[in-house]
Scaffold this active site. Structure first.
Site, PDB file in Angstrom:
ATOM      1  CB  THR A 235      -0.962   0.108   1.191  1.00  0.00           C
ATOM      2  OG1 THR A 235      -1.418  -1.169   1.533  1.00  0.00           O
ATOM      3  CG2 THR A 235      -2.186   0.938   0.817  1.00  0.00           C
TER       4      THR A 235
ATOM      5  CB  SER B 201     -16.531   0.818  10.029  1.00  0.00           C
ATOM      6  OG  SER B 201     -15.511   0.837  11.000  1.00  0.00           O
TER       7      SER B 201
END
Lengths: 388, 388
Positions: free
Chosen positions: A184, A388
């Site tokens: 990443t 989330s």
């Protein structure tokens, strides 16, 4: 510092609205030449994000005129429509800059499995293009952050900046999914040295092999890792090959070290040096096995010099060694000698952020260094709440 | 239940003072025959504890008359003196029982790198021998616990207990370092079926291959894993080979499932089923890669059906698949179809302890199940404080 330290480059970083919290999320790096040479290294994950698939094709030509980078979404596992989004991104940047879309690289980072909000991203490219400056490197570095707490830049200048010299600069992001095959991790390096793509490629692969590829924060390999090196030739200097390779390696090493130092939830940076190996491959295999041992990573977090967990990690590898000849030092105290109890573990001082583990395989003269992080409750918290 | 469910076995479990907190720490299991056949499977870690090295030699003879097990110390990485301690343990048990030391297996569990307190352990063997009974199995199961919160036992009886039947029973411990090649896991299985060592070996290897070897709580492989199967022949029944193999597999599966259910700090048990694989090896490789992905393990802890992390884990393997044909279900909701977004992730209900991940490689008809746990702050806490 950053991607505008070298002559011939402009950059910008803006908030395009890709991230819902309104922080910067779109960066543009432009090579103004006279040369437009480039090299790239990408994730070895077989599940590749759309921008990786796109940019790998662009780099095959050895020419990159601009790089568009976004945080706020990885554009990975998004199917044919996700690839069309990347293509549209390159086309839009080419249109805004008067470039060829086939020479525009794209890099994305963020959550996997979500389409990018193209209604925000495409207008953002026009705005970023309007803000390009020769000192925009820091803003670009800020715009590619995800869970990074700080932006990361580095620079090496060889031969003085007043004439006859050249520079390698760069920026990086990456705080989780840090592991071999890159992680990443988005990195853009720039140089005003005058070199063709093939020489950039050689220098970049040599550098990433012993820097970004030896960072193993959490054993997880990303779908989006991209490391690009762009050369403008604007200094007019053709550097010595070895000197250039060393400058690229130094900048990569600096950025890699910064990634480890800012890894998600980490409280310790662990430098694992494997020595006495029969081969470099053995040293790397053993280093990675130690770096990925969750029990050891927890022990280091607890400032516990638990060398038994180092030995149990070494024992899972296929490297050449005899168990009763292994030696392990933690912060220079040889707590394990000949596979058994060595110096008093109470002598090990682990109060500081950097922890050094040395594993001596007593089987040869090769060595390798792997950087890792400890495993903490903060890592768990950050990564159980990320999407989330 | 436990090791005394089968006829012909006695057992005991006592507090010998090996653990400083005074809880039970020494177990003895004795085969009273008429047959003394045995098979064993041990850790594949190349750094093997002294009792593993000893017991591997004992098992080569196919005869085991007794097993001494201790918690409170692994006797691993303890050098030649540690091996002498194991040898002395077997000699002491042989003397107390009137057996041959070369037929006494030894198993140890606890911290690596510490010598065992032999002044406590050896007298403890005499006391345990004096307490042997035909219903001591539960006490033995309790005495081998380390960080286990409960003791684990299981039993299968075939053909009724009133005559003509036979039983396989067993006990297990293990709560951390749970990974393939077994895992700080000590297991003793007993049977009163009448079978030679070679048949026990076949049944045991077949059973562990798809049970204990497919438990991957934390990716860490222990130095001490030991699974023993002892047959007394006391039932006088020679069982059907397939029926016996299935009984052993059932008991192993039951105990393996109990290990996952009690893994250190875990809040979720994750059943990873890989289907549509070109080979069973592919299915196992993919299952393990998913099982060991720390980011996914954190997401599961947070009840986040983060299928992107499943795909990024699959992408690191060498299994046969096409990225755009991968399908992933979490608790039966196919959140990823053809490598991209599938059913609505909000449909996934993750409130319960068991979470089922199904990964369809769409490359064949083979499958495998791997059991894992989530990664929690409690795991970090427990393992950063274990040795102090």
């Amino acid at each position: 510092m950053s991607v505008t330290a070298a002559q011939g480059f402009t950059a910008a970083g803006i908030a395009a609205g890709i991230k819902e919290n309104g922080t910067p999320d779109l960066a543009l790096v432009v090579n103004n030449g006279p040369r437009l040479a480039a090299a790239g290294v990408f994730t070895s994950n077989r599940v590749k994000a759309a921008p990786v698939v796109w940019s790998e094709q662009v780099l095959k030509g050895g020419t990159v005129s601009a790089v568009v980078l976004n945080s706020g979404g990885a554009n990975a596992c998004t199917g044919p429509l996700g690839f069309q989004d990347t293509h549209a991104t390159a086309e839009k940047a080419a249109e805004a800059l008067g470039h060829n879309a086939g020479e525009v690289a794209v890099a994305s980072t963020g959550l996997i499995g979500l389409r990018l909000p193209m209604d925000k991203l495409l207008p953002g490219i026009d705005r970023a293009a309007a803000e390009l400056t020769g000192h925009g490197g820091e803003k670009a570095a800020i715009a590619i952050k995800t869970t990074d707490s700080v932006h990361k830049t580095a620079q090496v200048t060889v031969g003085g900046t007043t004439g006859g010299g050249w520079t390698v600069g760069g920026m990086a992001k990456g705080a989780g999914m840090l592991a071999p095959g890159l992680a990443t991790m988005l990195v853009v390096l720039t140089t005003d040295a005058d070199l063709p793509a093939a020489e950039l490629d050689t220098a970049l692969r040599a550098a990433t092999r012993t820097t970004f590829d030896r960072v193993d924060s959490d054993g997880c390999m990303s779908t989006n890792d991209t490391v690009l090196l762009l050369a403008s030739g604007a200094s007019g200097v053709v550097p010595d090959t070895a000197e250039f390779a060393e400058a690229v390696r130094t900048v990569c090493d600096d950025l890699a070290r910064q990634l480890i130092g800012d890894a998600e939830g980490a409280s310790k940076d662990i430098r694992i040096e494997v020595v006495g190996a029969a081969s470099e491959d053995d040293a790397v295999e053993v280093g990675r096995s130690i770096a990925r041992n969750n029990l050891l990573k927890c022990a280091i977090h607890g400032e516990d010099p638990n060398w038994g967990r180092v030995l149990s990690a070494i024992g899972t590898t296929s490297a050449v060694f005899e168990p009763d000849q292994l030696n392990v030092a933690i912060n220079d105290i040889w707590v394990c000698k000949n596979g058994s109890v060595g110096e008093d573990r109470d002598l090990v001082d682990m109060r500081y952020r950097e922890v050094r583990i040395t594993a001596d395989l007593a089987a040869g003269t090769e060595s390798a260094v792997i950087w890792a992080n400890d495993l903490t409750a903060d890592y768990v918290h950050e990564n159980s709440a990320y999407s989330s």
